[in-house]
Scaffold this motif. Structure first.
Motif, PDB file in Angstrom:
ATOM      1  N   ALA A  33     -11.465  75.103  -9.335  1.00  0.00           N
ATOM      2  CA  ALA A  33     -12.690  74.921  -8.557  1.00  0.00           C
ATOM      3  C   ALA A  33     -13.206  73.497  -8.719  1.00  0.00           C
ATOM      4  O   ALA A  33     -12.829  72.789  -9.645  1.00  0.00           O
ATOM      5  CB  ALA A  33     -13.759  75.914  -9.005  1.00  0.00           C
ATOM      6  N   LYS A  59      -9.362  74.570  -0.892  1.00  0.00           N
ATOM      7  CA  LYS A  59     -10.776  74.192  -1.019  1.00  0.00           C
ATOM      8  C   LYS A  59     -11.092  72.823  -0.456  1.00  0.00           C
ATOM      9  O   LYS A  59     -12.135  72.606   0.121  1.00  0.00           O
ATOM     10  CB  LYS A  59     -11.231  74.306  -2.466  1.00  0.00           C
ATOM     11  N   PHE A  81     -13.749  76.923  -4.571  1.00  0.00           N
ATOM     12  CA  PHE A  81     -12.562  77.257  -5.342  1.00  0.00           C
ATOM     13  C   PHE A  81     -11.387  77.634  -4.453  1.00  0.00           C
ATOM     14  O   PHE A  81     -11.554  77.997  -3.302  1.00  0.00           O
ATOM     15  CB  PHE A  81     -12.860  78.372  -6.351  1.00  0.00           C
TER      16      PHE A  81
END
Length: 108
Positions: A33, A59, A81
Motif C-alpha cells: 500500500a 494502485k 493498496f
C-alpha cells in the motif's frame, strides 16, 4: 508510447508517498500500500480513505493516481493498496482475479 503521452497521463502535483505493507495472517501474503497526504500526520481526527484498484489494474494506475490525486487535493489522507496477486502485493500465480480474496484483502 501511448502510455507516456501527456494526453493520457497529465502532469499532476504529487504529495509525499509513504510505502506501507500489511500482512494477512490468514493467507500469509503481504498487501502493498501507499499512504499519501499533503500534510504531516499527527494524532488528530483526519478522514482517511482506503482505496483499491479495479480489475486488471494496480494502485498506481487508478486508485493512487487518478482518484487519489483528487482526494488528497481535497484534504483527505489516502491509503491505496494492491489486491493480492496484483502489483506489488504478494501471491502466486500473478495477475489472477479472485473476488473472495479481494473482500479478504479489504478486511486486513
Amino acid at each position: 508510447t501511448l502510455l507516456r503521452s501527456k494526453a493520457c497521463l497529465p502532469q499532476q502535483k504529487r504529495w509525499p508517498r509513504y510505502k506501507l505493507s500489511f500482512h494477512n495472517p490468514d493467507t500469509h501474503r503481504d498487501i502493498a500500500a501507499d499512504n499519501t497526504s499533503r500534510r504531516v500526520l499527527k494524532n488528530e481526527g483526519i478522514a482517511v480513505i482506503i482505496s483499491a484498484h479495479p480489475t486488471g489494474s494496480c494502485k498506481r494506475q487508478t486508485s493512487d493516481n487518478v482518484y487519489g490525486t483528487a482526494l488528497v487535493k481535497s484534504g483527505f489522507v489516502l491509503i491505496a493498496f494492491d489486491f493480492s496477486f496484483q502489483g506489488a502485493s504478494g501471491g502466486e500465480p500473478r495477475f489472477i482475479e479472485d473476488p473472495a480474496q479481494r473482500v479478504e484483502d479489504f478486511s486486513v
